[in-house]
Design a protein around this motif. Sequence first.
Motif, PDB file in Angstrom:
ATOM      1  N   SER A  59      11.010  25.992  13.745  1.00  0.00           N
ATOM      2  CA  SER A  59      12.269  26.590  13.875  1.00  0.00           C
ATOM      3  C   SER A  59      12.707  27.867  12.886  1.00  0.00           C
ATOM      4  N   PHE A  60      12.976  28.763  13.690  1.00  0.00           N
ATOM      5  CA  PHE A  60      13.333  29.951  12.663  1.00  0.00           C
ATOM      6  C   PHE A  60      14.896  29.958  12.662  1.00  0.00           C
ATOM      7  N   GLY A  61      15.162  29.577  11.501  1.00  0.00           N
ATOM      8  CA  GLY A  61      16.688  29.545  11.417  1.00  0.00           C
ATOM      9  C   GLY A  61      17.263  28.113  12.128  1.00  0.00           C
ATOM     10  N   ARG A  62      18.203  28.472  13.180  1.00  0.00           N
ATOM     11  CA  ARG A  62      18.768  27.373  13.881  1.00  0.00           C
ATOM     12  C   ARG A  62      17.968  27.114  15.362  1.00  0.00           C
ATOM     13  N   GLN A  63      17.175  28.421  15.486  1.00  0.00           N
ATOM     14  CA  GLN A  63      16.452  28.305  16.806  1.00  0.00           C
ATOM     15  C   GLN A  63      15.296  27.566  16.730  1.00  0.00           C
ATOM     16  N   GLN A  64      14.926  26.648  17.601  1.00  0.00           N
ATOM     17  CA  GLN A  64      13.861  25.676  17.498  1.00  0.00           C
ATOM     18  C   GLN A  64      12.839  26.606  18.532  1.00  0.00           C
ATOM     19  N   VAL A  65      11.756  26.919  18.198  1.00  0.00           N
ATOM     20  CA  VAL A  65      10.818  27.927  18.949  1.00  0.00           C
ATOM     21  C   VAL A  65       9.668  26.873  19.233  1.00  0.00           C
ATOM     22  N   LEU A  66       9.154  25.824  18.835  1.00  0.00           N
ATOM     23  CA  LEU A  66       8.433  24.861  19.134  1.00  0.00           C
ATOM     24  C   LEU A  66       8.785  23.448  19.058  1.00  0.00           C
ATOM     25  N   GLY A 117       1.973  31.590  29.313  1.00  0.00           N
ATOM     26  CA  GLY A 117       3.425  31.074  29.429  1.00  0.00           C
ATOM     27  C   GLY A 117       4.186  32.475  29.410  1.00  0.00           C
ATOM     28  N   PRO A 118       5.514  32.593  29.710  1.00  0.00           N
ATOM     29  CA  PRO A 118       6.259  33.785  29.722  1.00  0.00           C
ATOM     30  C   PRO A 118       6.446  34.295  28.161  1.00  0.00           C
ATOM     31  N   SER A 119       6.994  35.400  28.238  1.00  0.00           N
ATOM     32  CA  SER A 119       7.316  35.923  26.957  1.00  0.00           C
ATOM     33  C   SER A 119       8.392  35.171  26.053  1.00  0.00           C
ATOM     34  N   GLY A 120       8.127  34.860  24.762  1.00  0.00           N
ATOM     35  CA  GLY A 120       9.380  34.079  24.192  1.00  0.00           C
ATOM     36  C   GLY A 120       8.889  32.797  24.075  1.00  0.00           C
ATOM     37  N   SER A 121       7.899  32.225  24.899  1.00  0.00           N
ATOM     38  CA  SER A 121       7.777  30.864  25.061  1.00  0.00           C
ATOM     39  C   SER A 121       7.045  30.047  23.708  1.00  0.00           C
ATOM     40  N   GLY A 122       6.962  30.882  22.871  1.00  0.00           N
ATOM     41  CA  GLY A 122       6.202  30.217  21.671  1.00  0.00           C
ATOM     42  C   GLY A 122       4.606  30.378  21.438  1.00  0.00           C
ATOM     43  N   LYS A 123       3.916  30.867  22.428  1.00  0.00           N
ATOM     44  CA  LYS A 123       2.571  31.178  22.197  1.00  0.00           C
ATOM     45  C   LYS A 123       1.959  31.475  20.974  1.00  0.00           C
ATOM     46  N   THR A 124       2.640  32.911  20.521  1.00  0.00           N
ATOM     47  CA  THR A 124       2.092  33.375  19.421  1.00  0.00           C
ATOM     48  C   THR A 124       2.555  32.465  18.071  1.00  0.00           C
ATOM     49  N   THR A 125       3.559  31.666  18.249  1.00  0.00           N
ATOM     50  CA  THR A 125       4.071  31.036  17.035  1.00  0.00           C
ATOM     51  C   THR A 125       3.039  30.059  16.855  1.00  0.00           C
ATOM     52  N   LEU A 126       2.794  29.308  17.991  1.00  0.00           N
ATOM     53  CA  LEU A 126       1.878  28.141  18.063  1.00  0.00           C
ATOM     54  C   LEU A 126       0.329  28.402  17.312  1.00  0.00           C
ATOM     55  N   LEU A 181      -0.043  30.967   9.405  1.00  0.00           N
ATOM     56  CA  LEU A 181       0.865  32.351   8.991  1.00  0.00           C
ATOM     57  C   LEU A 181       2.232  31.930   9.294  1.00  0.00           C
ATOM     58  N   GLU A 182       2.586  30.936   9.885  1.00  0.00           N
ATOM     59  CA  GLU A 182       4.066  30.409  10.016  1.00  0.00           C
ATOM     60  C   GLU A 182       3.744  28.811   9.441  1.00  0.00           C
ATOM     61  N   LYS A 183       4.829  28.443   8.865  1.00  0.00           N
ATOM     62  CA  LYS A 183       4.707  27.073   8.457  1.00  0.00           C
ATOM     63  C   LYS A 183       5.445  26.122   9.301  1.00  0.00           C
ATOM     64  N   ASP A 187      -4.909  36.084  19.823  1.00  0.00           N
ATOM     65  CA  ASP A 187      -3.445  36.107  20.281  1.00  0.00           C
ATOM     66  C   ASP A 187      -3.565  37.507  21.098  1.00  0.00           C
ATOM     67  N   GLU A 188      -3.560  37.216  22.528  1.00  0.00           N
ATOM     68  CA  GLU A 188      -3.644  38.563  23.270  1.00  0.00           C
ATOM     69  C   GLU A 188      -4.442  39.743  22.777  1.00  0.00           C
ATOM     70  N   PRO A 189      -5.629  39.276  22.816  1.00  0.00           N
ATOM     71  CA  PRO A 189      -6.512  40.125  22.160  1.00  0.00           C
ATOM     72  C   PRO A 189      -6.779  41.595  22.881  1.00  0.00           C
ATOM     73  N   THR A 220      -3.637  34.704  26.505  1.00  0.00           N
ATOM     74  CA  THR A 220      -3.839  35.910  27.167  1.00  0.00           C
ATOM     75  C   THR A 220      -3.114  36.226  28.492  1.00  0.00           C
ATOM     76  N   HIS A 221      -2.888  37.278  29.005  1.00  0.00           N
ATOM     77  CA  HIS A 221      -2.399  37.518  30.580  1.00  0.00           C
ATOM     78  C   HIS A 221      -3.399  37.675  31.258  1.00  0.00           C
ATOM     79  N   GLU A 222      -5.002  37.829  30.989  1.00  0.00           N
ATOM     80  CA  GLU A 222      -5.880  37.764  31.922  1.00  0.00           C
ATOM     81  C   GLU A 222      -6.282  37.046  32.843  1.00  0.00           C
TER      82      GLU A 222
HETATM   83  N1  LIG Z   1       9.645  35.732  12.510  1.00  0.00           N
HETATM   84  C1  LIG Z   1      10.421  35.080  13.501  1.00  0.00           C
HETATM   85  N2  LIG Z   1      11.928  34.782  12.994  1.00  0.00           N
HETATM   86  C2  LIG Z   1      12.700  34.564  14.093  1.00  0.00           C
HETATM   87  N3  LIG Z   1      12.400  34.240  15.169  1.00  0.00           N
HETATM   88  C3  LIG Z   1      11.133  34.479  15.610  1.00  0.00           C
HETATM   89  C4  LIG Z   1      10.212  35.095  14.853  1.00  0.00           C
HETATM   90  N4  LIG Z   1       8.863  34.966  15.348  1.00  0.00           N
HETATM   91  C5  LIG Z   1       9.214  34.434  16.551  1.00  0.00           C
HETATM   92  N5  LIG Z   1      10.603  34.279  16.830  1.00  0.00           N
HETATM   93  C6  LIG Z   1      11.120  33.998  18.137  1.00  0.00           C
HETATM   94  O1  LIG Z   1      10.478  32.695  18.546  1.00  0.00           O
HETATM   95  C7  LIG Z   1      10.334  32.629  20.145  1.00  0.00           C
HETATM   96  C8  LIG Z   1       8.932  32.908  20.514  1.00  0.00           C
HETATM   97  O2  LIG Z   1       8.383  33.860  19.888  1.00  0.00           O
HETATM   98  P1  LIG Z   1       6.730  34.128  20.201  1.00  0.00           P
HETATM   99  O3  LIG Z   1       6.317  35.350  19.700  1.00  0.00           O
HETATM  100  O4  LIG Z   1       5.905  32.761  19.645  1.00  0.00           O
HETATM  101  O5  LIG Z   1       6.495  33.936  21.819  1.00  0.00           O
HETATM  102  P2  LIG Z   1       5.296  34.355  22.699  1.00  0.00           P
HETATM  103  O6  LIG Z   1       5.107  33.294  23.705  1.00  0.00           O
HETATM  104  O7  LIG Z   1       4.203  34.740  22.070  1.00  0.00           O
HETATM  105  O8  LIG Z   1       5.621  35.776  23.529  1.00  0.00           O
HETATM  106  P3  LIG Z   1       5.061  36.966  23.891  1.00  0.00           P
HETATM  107  O9  LIG Z   1       4.431  36.561  25.324  1.00  0.00           O
HETATM  108  O10 LIG Z   1       6.101  38.148  24.114  1.00  0.00           O
HETATM  109  O11 LIG Z   1       4.228  37.474  22.915  1.00  0.00           O
HETATM  110  C9  LIG Z   1      11.126  33.893  20.609  1.00  0.00           C
HETATM  111  O12 LIG Z   1      12.409  33.883  21.059  1.00  0.00           O
HETATM  112  C10 LIG Z   1      11.026  34.857  19.249  1.00  0.00           C
HETATM  113  O13 LIG Z   1      12.388  35.538  19.258  1.00  0.00           O
END
Ligand SMILES: Nc1ncnc2c1ncn2[C@@H]1O[C@H](COP(=O)(O)OP(=O)(O)OP(=O)(O)O)[C@@H](O)[C@H]1O
Lengths: 262, 250
Positions: free
Chosen positions: B10-17, B34-43, B50-52, B164-166, B196-198
């Motif tokens: 979670s980032f603050g109150r927003q649960q990302v994974l 997955g679509p943008s914002g779905s949490g791929k990078t975060t995972l 790099l994220e805890k 991550d999207e190399p 990747t989106h390829e």
């Molecule tokens: N450091 C952060 N602080 C707060 N919110 C974050 C942070 N990093 C990511 N988020 C939020 O977490 C959610 C997932 O982000 P993430 O970057 O993992 O998505 P993604 O699937 O990689 O998207 P994209 O395809 O656009 O790269 C998004 O809603 C984003 O706003």
Amino acid sequence: MGEPFDFTYILTFIPKLLSTLQITLFIVAGSLLIGMIVGFLIALPRLYQIPIVQTISKVYISFFRGTPVLIQLFLFYYGLPELLKLAHLDVSKTPVLAFVILTYGLHTGAFMSELIRASVMAVDRGQVEAAYAVGMTGYQAFVRIIMPQALAIAIPVFSNLVIALLKDTSLAFTLGVMEMTGKSQTLGTLTQHFIESYIALALIYLVVSFALEKFLKWLENGLLQHEQQDTSVRSTRLTLRKNISYRRIVTEMSTGKGGVDL
Amino acid sequence: MIKLNNISKSFGRQQVLKDIDLTVEKGDVVVILGPSGSGKTTLLRCVNYLEKPSDGEMIIGDYHLNCKYASKKQIHLLRQKSAMVFQQYNLFKHKTAIENVMEGLLIVKKLSKEEAIVRSVALLEKVGLGNKLEAYPSQLSGGQQQRVGIARALAMEPEVILFDEPTSALDPELVGEVLSVIRKIAKEGITMIVVTHEMSFARDVANHIVFMDGGVIVEEGTPVELFNHPKEERTKQFLKRITPELNYNI
Ligand SMILES: Nc1ncnc2c1ncn2[C@@H]1O[C@H](COP(=O)(O)OP(=O)(O)OP(=O)(O)O)[C@@H](O)[C@H]1O
Ligand SMILES: [Mg+2]
């Protein structure tokens, strides 16, 4: 003021003033050394956002940036011994020069800490992440990756600081230190050729500033080796990027000599 | 083998994974879609710490970590089990190509300088940059920088390399050279997780596809299962949007 203007006095004053240049440079070097250590210690709590200590750092910086050096000199020279007397420490035998270097050191430390902080923050966050990703510890990442890059960013502003310090040290004469400015006062009084002594003094400051600037520029080029380009297209792109980070710092430091930010 | 159990972030109150479970076998090439914002990078960033992660459990190779109680030392050890290839390359700007690859070998793996040089040269030759050893990142094209990034990751001999999207920051004509390097090392049996989106790359190279949306794994399977017979409505919609030509193929 006194005698009519006589050009030859300038020439005879220059070597006399140069004999005290070492004292001026000694004050600069000593203050820089103290300034860098203090600056680093003051910058750390702000970089790592350590509560309370961070606030102390801020107050320290505000004091030294927000008050004239002259007042700081007086406060330390006349005030510190009184304060230490309360703790039964007698510093009446301590040479004036020590107070001068201490004051300029602490003064420079405030500016240095802001410079260190701004430079470290200007290093791309991705660089640290890459360092972590190859398995470095926080300390290794700081020393191997962040510091060299921050240093390269800091050097241009650092040069300005050194030159400002060189000129500021002229105020030490008010406490009776026989550095260059003090010496020029004496020469002026003795011969009644004040203007000539000030011209000679200005010339020396000018040459020393210029030499310092050239030296630091040379150092900067060495440290920025990695941004040297082989194609013109890239070089414009990179100069741009470099300017951006430089500008960011300059803006942050632009309160430079004078600003207060509490 | 990599195993993620109930990874949450979670980032603050927003649960990302939300309770991510994922198993990656040795030698697997897993592509995350997955679509943008779905949490791929975060995972990916969680796997590399790099994220805890807020909660969950991670097993990489023989290393096991409970994320809630991880100490600094444990995190440091876990990090060495994976390597990351960044979207923005993130090469060390003040170091040449070969120094970028050597850095981890010298500082983390504590190899001798001679050994580090030999290995780094071999890796840079493998990614086709044998003639750019002494170039600084600013003197390299995006594609070349990314290949140095891949060599740097390979040098650490991690259990898994995370991409991550190399190629998404690259000019179109440079995408191919980077993908073909990734393809080549995939064939050598390096375990990797690739965001990747390829799509054609995902089809050809991956042996496992994961589709994420809204912080959860919606569906996973082989490329054939996922691309040709998606079960979930969200997957179908995503594929329709990202690869319109797929509709004609089927
Ligand atoms: N450091 C952060 N602080 C707060 N919110 C974050 C942070 N990093 C990511 N988020 C939020 O977490 C959610 C997932 O982000 P993430 O970057 O993992 O998505 P993604 O699937 O990689 O998207 P994209 O395809 O656009 O790269 C998004 O809603 C984003 O706003
Ligand atoms: Mg992303």
